[in-house]
Design an enzyme around this catalytic site. Structure first.
Site, short mmCIF file in Angstrom:
data_model
loop_
_atom_site.label_atom_id
_atom_site.label_comp_id
_atom_site.label_asym_id
_atom_site.label_seq_id
_atom_site.Cartn_x
_atom_site.Cartn_y
_atom_site.Cartn_z
N VAL A 133 -48.61 -3.49 -16.82
CA VAL A 133 -47.28 -2.87 -16.95
C VAL A 133 -46.39 -3.34 -15.82
O VAL A 133 -46.75 -3.22 -14.64
CB VAL A 133 -47.38 -1.33 -16.91
CG1 VAL A 133 -45.99 -0.71 -17.03
CG2 VAL A 133 -48.28 -0.81 -18.01
N GLY A 135 -45.37 -6.25 -14.57
CA GLY A 135 -45.60 -7.44 -13.75
C GLY A 135 -45.96 -7.15 -12.32
O GLY A 135 -46.96 -6.48 -12.03
N ASP A 202 -44.11 -4.34 -27.34
CA ASP A 202 -44.58 -4.56 -25.97
C ASP A 202 -44.28 -3.34 -25.11
O ASP A 202 -45.15 -2.84 -24.39
CB ASP A 202 -43.89 -5.80 -25.40
CG ASP A 202 -44.22 -6.04 -23.94
OD1 ASP A 202 -45.28 -6.64 -23.66
OD2 ASP A 202 -43.42 -5.63 -23.08
N LYS A 206 -46.85 -0.33 -23.17
CA LYS A 206 -46.71 0.05 -21.76
C LYS A 206 -46.40 1.54 -21.62
O LYS A 206 -46.90 2.21 -20.71
CB LYS A 206 -45.63 -0.79 -21.10
CG LYS A 206 -45.98 -2.27 -21.05
CD LYS A 206 -44.81 -3.13 -20.64
CE LYS A 206 -45.17 -4.61 -20.63
NZ LYS A 206 -44.02 -5.49 -20.33
N GLY A 305 -43.86 -13.09 -16.04
CA GLY A 305 -43.95 -14.43 -15.46
C GLY A 305 -45.28 -14.65 -14.78
O GLY A 305 -45.98 -13.69 -14.40
#
Length: 429
Positions: A133, A135, A202, A206, A305
């Site tokens: 969750v 990043g 997505d 989360k 990322g």
């Protein structure tokens, strides 16, 4: 410092996995000092072994992930392959063969976290998943540990960078949805198939994870109400600006006022420009937490990322390795409250409704009557008319979502209502 290394198996070597391997190699001395023992990459499971992977010895590459997690000498398995299967089987097998697990797999945790927790507890091993969750943003551990002595009442956040980039572009440049999506794709923020992001899947996964941790109860993906953002228009942003708001795709997890249930939902919403989440730009994420003793907390940073996600994975790896050295485990599942998850219809919220109506006397009175009949109080009304047609914008006070939905359906049946141009919830007040 112990000289015998802790052995790590890496499942997946894509954008995130390759960055995890790189950091383990380039920061090996620092990691060893922080852990109290060196860590060694003992194997990397991939689907395409012929691909060149810089910095990873060819002899570490394997296509047999199951054999890797069954080796018995592996201390920690890092799972970054995603999806439900074979990830679930690989993780439970890792526990059975003595390894702890660090995962970034939000889909699996949201769908079947209970069985993973149970397997970890059965075999006395850790399950850490900070990277699942938001990043690089430290969020899971603060909720599981730092706020463990507090009562969390609400978690409100932007947890998908792709959707935030698109909505921010629509807000700041006046671009339409398709144009903003094209730019997000060109910059690498959106996948070739952006459905998981723009339809809210997505973010919903989360939200399930966050709600379960925050409220100490089991919340599955199926419990989360979900709406995508593909219907948001430039006209919606114009309406939001007239109200002093902007539009964000929000994950919202709330404890009921009486404490007897929880809700989890994902949908676009207008939020006031004065709210901290309104200023979150580009592909960044931010999560706003409200707790009894701590008050209001905000966590902000890059939410996706390779490098940001790898940072979260490595943070978990350090924690799990420390636990291994001390023959201990970190926090497991906390679901003691066993609170039910209420349906979306029970959620109390506000609506911004834009109607196309006939420009003639009595229309406003008809519309107001429908709202009154459904027990929904009107906060403000704005009406504009020309050449026999008009637009009517109604903002409601807070009411059960089921009552608001029923109001909209009744409005559609009025002869004087040509159509419902847009409907959007209003949050953050």
């Amino acid at each position: 410092m112990r000289t015998r290394p802790l052995k790590v198996a890496l499942l997946g070597c894509g954008v995130v996995g390759s960055e995890v391997a790189r950091i383990m190699t380039t920061h090996a001395d620092d990691l060893a000092a922080r852990i109290g023992a060196p860590v060694e990459l003992a194997g990397v499971a991939v689907r395409r072994p012929s691909k060149v992977r810089a910095g990873i010895a060819p002899e570490l590459i394997t296509t047999d992930a199951m054999a890797l997690v069954k080796r018995g000498d592996i201390d920690v398995v890092v799972e970054v392959i995603g999806g439900v299967e074979p990830a679930r089987t690989l993780i439970t097998t890792a526990f059975e063969h003595g390894a702890s697990v660090v995962s970034a797999n939000k889909a699996l945790l949201a769908q079947d976290g209970q069985s993973l927790y149970a397997a970890a507890e059965q075999h006395g091993r850790d399950l850490y998943y900070e990277a699942a969750v938001a990043g690089a943003i430290p969020l899971i551990r603060p909720l599981r540990e730092s706020l463990a002595g507090d009562k969390v009442n609400r978690v409100l956040g932007i947890v998908n960078g792709t959707t935030n980039f698109i909505l921010d572009k629509m807000d700041t440049s006046g671009a339409g949805y398709s144009e903003a999506l094209d730019e997000a794709t060109a910059l690498g923020y959106a996948e070739a198939d952006p459905t998981a992001d723009v339809e809210g899947f997505d973010a919903a996964a989360k939200a399930a994870i966050l709600a379960g941790i925050a409220f100490h109860t089991r919340v599955r993906l199926d419990d989360v109400y979900r709406e995508g953002m593909t219907e948001v228009t430039a006209a919606d942003f114009a309406s939001a600006k007239r109200m002093g708001c902007t539009i964000k795709l929000l994950a919202i997890c709330e404890r009921a006022a009486d404490g007897g249930s929880v809700t989890a939902r994902v949908h676009p919403a207008m939020i006031p420009l004065s709210h901290p989440l309104a200023s979150v730009r580009g592909a960044y994420n931010a999560v706003f937490v409200e707790a009894d003793a701590a008050g209001q907390l905000m966590f902000y940073g890059p939410g996706a990322g390779g490098s940001p996600t790898a940072s979260a994975v490595l943070g978990d790896l350090v924690a799990v390795c420390r636990n291994r050295l001390n023959d201990a485990t970190g926090p497991g599942e906390s679901a003691y409250t066993q609170l039910p998850v209420s349906p979306m219809g029970d959620v109390v919220t506000r609506y911004h409704i834009s109607l196309d109506v006939a420009d003639k006397p009595g229309v406003l009175a008809q519309v107001a009557t429908v709202f009154a009949e459904h027990g929904v109080s009107i906060d403000t009304v704005r009406q504009q008319g020309k050449d026999g047609e008009a637009s009517l914008v109604v903002v409601t006070h807070r009411a059960p979502d089921a009552a608001l939905s029923g109001t909209v359906e009744a409005l559609r049946k009025l002869d004087t209502v040509r159509g419902v141009a847009s409907i959007m919830r209003v949050e953050g007040e």
